[in-house]
Design a protein around this motif. Structure first.
Motif, PDB file in Angstrom:
ATOM      1  N   LEU A 161      44.919  45.763  34.142  1.00 14.03           N
ATOM      2  CA  LEU A 161      45.175  44.717  35.124  1.00 14.03           C
ATOM      3  C   LEU A 161      43.884  44.235  35.782  1.00 14.03           C
ATOM      4  CD1 LEU A 161      48.390  46.249  36.719  1.00 14.03           C
ATOM      5  CD2 LEU A 161      48.287  44.095  35.450  1.00 14.03           C
ATOM      6  N   ALA A 162      42.941  45.149  36.003  1.00 17.82           N
ATOM      7  CA  ALA A 162      41.645  44.746  36.561  1.00 17.82           C
ATOM      8  C   ALA A 162      40.965  43.743  35.634  1.00 17.82           C
ATOM      9  CB  ALA A 162      40.758  45.971  36.769  1.00 17.82           C
ATOM     10  N   GLY A 163      41.066  43.985  34.324  1.00 16.88           N
ATOM     11  CA  GLY A 163      40.488  43.041  33.369  1.00 16.88           C
ATOM     12  C   GLY A 163      41.196  41.707  33.369  1.00 16.88           C
ATOM     13  N   TYR A 164      42.545  41.735  33.448  1.00 15.40           N
ATOM     14  CA  TYR A 164      43.302  40.480  33.540  1.00 15.40           C
ATOM     15  C   TYR A 164      42.836  39.661  34.737  1.00 15.40           C
ATOM     16  CZ  TYR A 164      46.859  42.401  30.292  1.00 15.40           C
ATOM     17  OH  TYR A 164      47.529  42.923  29.216  1.00 15.40           O
ATOM     18  N   GLU A 165      42.693  40.335  35.876  1.00 15.90           N
ATOM     19  CA  GLU A 165      42.307  39.621  37.094  1.00 15.90           C
ATOM     20  C   GLU A 165      40.878  39.087  36.981  1.00 15.90           C
ATOM     21  OE1 GLU A 165      44.353  38.739  39.157  1.00 15.90           O
ATOM     22  OE2 GLU A 165      45.917  40.247  39.467  1.00 15.90           O
ATOM     23  N   ALA A 166      39.988  39.869  36.363  1.00 14.58           N
ATOM     24  CA  ALA A 166      38.601  39.417  36.208  1.00 14.58           C
ATOM     25  C   ALA A 166      38.529  38.142  35.373  1.00 14.58           C
ATOM     26  CB  ALA A 166      37.760  40.526  35.569  1.00 14.58           C
ATOM     27  N   MET A 167      39.197  38.146  34.219  1.00 13.64           N
ATOM     28  CA  MET A 167      39.177  36.956  33.380  1.00 13.64           C
ATOM     29  C   MET A 167      39.908  35.802  34.052  1.00 13.64           C
ATOM     30  SD  MET A 167      37.275  37.316  30.788  1.00 13.64           S
ATOM     31  CE  MET A 167      37.712  35.710  30.104  1.00 13.64           C
ATOM     32  N   GLY A 168      40.946  36.121  34.831  1.00 11.55           N
ATOM     33  CA  GLY A 168      41.644  35.081  35.574  1.00 11.55           C
ATOM     34  C   GLY A 168      40.734  34.397  36.579  1.00 11.55           C
ATOM     35  N   MET A 169      39.923  35.174  37.290  1.00 14.57           N
ATOM     36  CA  MET A 169      38.999  34.606  38.262  1.00 14.57           C
ATOM     37  C   MET A 169      37.947  33.739  37.574  1.00 14.57           C
ATOM     38  SD  MET A 169      38.546  37.635  41.133  1.00 14.57           S
ATOM     39  CE  MET A 169      38.333  39.019  40.017  1.00 14.57           C
ATOM     40  N   ILE A 170      37.486  34.194  36.418  1.00 15.85           N
ATOM     41  CA  ILE A 170      36.497  33.416  35.676  1.00 15.85           C
ATOM     42  C   ILE A 170      37.095  32.086  35.220  1.00 15.85           C
ATOM     43  CG2 ILE A 170      35.157  33.338  33.539  1.00 15.85           C
ATOM     44  CD1 ILE A 170      34.761  36.378  33.822  1.00 15.85           C
ATOM     45  N   ARG A 171      38.302  32.138  34.667  1.00 14.19           N
ATOM     46  CA  ARG A 171      38.921  30.929  34.110  1.00 14.19           C
ATOM     47  C   ARG A 171      39.450  29.991  35.195  1.00 14.19           C
ATOM     48  NH1 ARG A 171      42.681  31.556  29.263  1.00 14.19           N
ATOM     49  NH2 ARG A 171      41.599  29.680  28.620  1.00 14.19           N
ATOM     50  N   LYS A 172      39.620  30.489  36.415  1.00 16.84           N
ATOM     51  CA  LYS A 172      39.977  29.618  37.531  1.00 16.84           C
ATOM     52  C   LYS A 172      38.767  28.865  38.079  1.00 16.84           C
ATOM     53  CE  LYS A 172      43.831  32.339  39.451  1.00 16.84           C
ATOM     54  NZ  LYS A 172      44.271  33.109  40.640  1.00 16.84           N
ATOM     55  N   GLY A 173      37.580  29.226  37.615  1.00 18.94           N
ATOM     56  CA  GLY A 173      36.371  28.577  38.119  1.00 18.94           C
ATOM     57  C   GLY A 173      35.854  29.179  39.400  1.00 18.94           C
ATOM     58  N   GLN A 174      36.126  30.474  39.639  1.00 15.31           N
ATOM     59  CA  GLN A 174      35.679  31.107  40.876  1.00 15.31           C
ATOM     60  C   GLN A 174      34.224  31.552  40.826  1.00 15.31           C
ATOM     61  OE1 GLN A 174      39.907  33.336  41.587  1.00 15.31           O
ATOM     62  NE2 GLN A 174      38.308  33.935  43.001  1.00 15.31           N
ATOM     63  N   LEU A 175      33.611  31.543  39.657  1.00 18.93           N
ATOM     64  CA  LEU A 175      32.200  31.895  39.557  1.00 18.93           C
ATOM     65  C   LEU A 175      31.335  30.770  40.101  1.00 18.93           C
ATOM     66  CD1 LEU A 175      32.063  33.505  36.009  1.00 18.93           C
ATOM     67  CD2 LEU A 175      31.969  34.686  38.197  1.00 18.93           C
ATOM     68  N   ARG A 176      30.219  31.121  40.681  1.00 11.51           N
ATOM     69  CA  ARG A 176      29.354  30.127  41.317  1.00 11.51           C
ATOM     70  C   ARG A 176      28.751  29.144  40.314  1.00 11.51           C
ATOM     71  NH1 ARG A 176      27.533  34.894  44.091  1.00 11.51           N
ATOM     72  NH2 ARG A 176      28.325  34.988  46.223  1.00 11.51           N
ATOM     73  N   ASP A 177      28.349  29.620  39.148  1.00  9.23           N
ATOM     74  CA  ASP A 177      27.586  28.764  38.238  1.00  9.23           C
ATOM     75  C   ASP A 177      28.228  28.588  36.870  1.00  9.23           C
ATOM     76  OD1 ASP A 177      25.439  28.531  40.148  1.00  9.23           O
ATOM     77  OD2 ASP A 177      24.858  30.577  39.614  1.00  9.23           O
TER      78      ASP A 177
END
Length: 236
Positions: free
Chosen positions: A199-215
């Motif tokens: 689940l931690a991995g699901y959430e990590a990729m979810g945050m990335i694909r939502k555009g939550q990364l700065r750059d």
């Protein structure tokens, strides 16, 4: 690619491992389906090996991604959903902000004030969160008790407002569907430990694909792959 320290002792290169990790955590596929996809590319790997890769690196991915996230807003939407672990239903606490950005998650065998406090403490400890001015929840009485106790203990901002209104939580309830869709091909988890790591991995990729990364853009797959590689691989 060269064998790097995080992948020392593995029989496959870091490029293959990270490719499999990203695809399993981003799309609703089973380990056997992923093994077939790799086989089509000339790489023979057993589905149990893929499982071990996810268990070894998914939680590390989430920890390293959080340092690069945009700050969340002070309006939290908190809810829990159900995940089957070893044939029994457990409670997955999740929160997003008013923009739909993921705040945090917690898997718990119980649904009570103690679990709610554990979740809030975990969320408040993340580097991309702030003490919320508004917490929107459903009618579960455990939330009001947890918030009151945390305010008295000084763990939560005393001006934080708890709003119990189910229909205002549609944004987090819709976000649950993504996690459920990813977990469905696995037909449940074998233990709380393996469930939490995946689940931690699901959430990590979810945050990335939502555009939550700065750059890194949420739809730029190549930039995402390069970013994840930099998280695990030291500079050449």
């Amino acid at each position: 690619m060269r064998q790097d320290l995080p992948f020392k002792g593995r029989h496959f290169t870091s490029e293959v491992i990270l490719w499999a990790l990203r695809w399993y955590l981003a799309f609703p596929i089973s380990y056997r389906d992923l093994a077939a996809m790799l086989s089509d590319r000339g790489i023979t790997v057993d589905h149990t090996t893929l499982f071990r890769w996810v268990q070894a690196y998914a939680a590390k991915l989430e920890q390293r991604v959080r340092r690069h996230l945009r700050p969340c807003t002070g309006s939290w939407r908190v809810d829990e959903t159900y995940i089957k672990v070893k044939g029994a239903w457990t409670y997955l606490y999740r929160a997003v902000d008013s923009l739909g950005q993921t705040i945090d998650f917690l898997l718990s065998p119980r649904r009570d004030a103690t679990a709610a406090k554990r979740f809030f403490r975990k969320a408040l400890a993340q580097p991309h969160t702030v003490n919320p001015r508004m917490i929107t929840v459903d009618k579960n009485p455990a939330y009001s008790r947890a918030v009151a106790e945390m305010k008295r203990a000084g763990e939560l901002w005393r001006f934080s407002r708890l709003r119990q209104c189910k229909y205002l939580n549609n944004i987090v309830e819709q976000d649950h569907r993504r996690v459920k869709r990813l977990a469905r091909p696995g037909l449940g988890f074998g233990s709380l430990r393996t469930a939490r790591a995946t689940l931690a991995g699901y959430e990590a990729m979810g945050m990335i694909r939502k555009g939550q990364l700065r750059d890194v853009g949420g739809r730029d797959m190549r930039a995402q792959a390069n970013f994840i590689a930099k998280l695990f691989l030291p500079p050449a």
